[in-house]
Scaffold this active site. Structure first.
Site, PDB file in Angstrom:
ATOM      1  N   CYS A 111      40.218  46.008  36.770  1.00  0.00           N
ATOM      2  CA  CYS A 111      39.456  47.172  37.211  1.00  0.00           C
ATOM      3  C   CYS A 111      40.364  48.394  37.230  1.00  0.00           C
ATOM      4  CB  CYS A 111      38.863  46.936  38.600  1.00  0.00           C
ATOM      5  SG  CYS A 111      37.898  48.359  39.170  1.00  0.00           S
ATOM      6  N   CYS A 143      40.020  50.673  40.403  1.00  0.00           N
ATOM      7  CA  CYS A 143      40.693  50.124  41.586  1.00  0.00           C
ATOM      8  C   CYS A 143      42.210  50.183  41.429  1.00  0.00           C
ATOM      9  CB  CYS A 143      40.233  48.701  41.851  1.00  0.00           C
ATOM     10  SG  CYS A 143      38.488  48.591  42.331  1.00  0.00           S
TER      11      CYS A 143
END
EC number: 1.11.1.28
Length: 183
Positions: free
Chosen positions: A131, A134
């Site tokens: 991700c 993130c």
């Protein structure tokens, strides 16, 4: 047991992974709690039973019960947020960017351990999940807390090696079982 058991279970073709277990976790620039918490959170994320059991057993001595629970919480919360934020990013439609997540994430505010340690663990898990959103958020947060690029790099190295050990042992177990999908 711990890392020794994982190294012993890895086949010869994965010798580099076995050697890297010590150099990433055992001699990290991170504190022992940060390194072992990252290893445990990544082991939860990677889902291999041998890797998870052995790292959890050894991590307990470095983290204590509260740290073990916090590392598992980091893996759990990132399992949710990595999917959510990665999907919003991959869709690429700005309409989703302004929509609130409306997902509970209270553990990130009160993880039960040092917040910097918790963020290291979240970053490491996000590397496995891939991700980018993130990773960017946690890297910035760590740098704002005074972590160096080298410390962030250490978390990524731990993530890579724990994941590789889990993938390798999963592959060996599948091949040994001789299972094939049903037609």
């Amino acid at each position: 047991m711990g890392l020794d058991a994982i190294r012993a279970a890895l086949p010869e073709y994965a010798r580099d992974i076995a050697l890297n277990l010590d150099t990433t976790i055992g001699t990290s620039l991170l504190t022992p709690a940060q390194a072992w918490g990252a290893a445990l959170a990544c082991a939860v994320t990677a889902r291999n039973p041998v890797v998870l059991r052995e790292i959890a057993a050894e991590a307990l001595g470095h983290l204590g019960p509260e740290g073990v629970e916090a590392a598992k919480a980091a893996a759990a919360i990132m399992a949710m947020t990595n999917v959510y934020y990665r999907a919003k990013h991959l869709i690429g439609d700005e309409r989703y960017a302004s929509m609130p997540a409306r997902l509970r994430m209270r553990v990130t505010a009160r993880p039960g351990v040092d917040k910097g340690d918790f963020k290291v663990w979240c970053l490491a898990v996000s590397a496995i999940a891939g991700c980018g959103v993130c990773l960017e958020v946690h890297e910035k947060s760590l740098r704002d807390r005074g972590f160096t690029g080298e410390q962030v790099h250490e978390a990524l190295r731990i993530s890579a090696v724990v994941h590789a050990a889990a993938v390798t042992l999963d592959a060996e177990a599948a091949l040994a079982g001789g299972t094939t999908p049903s037609a």
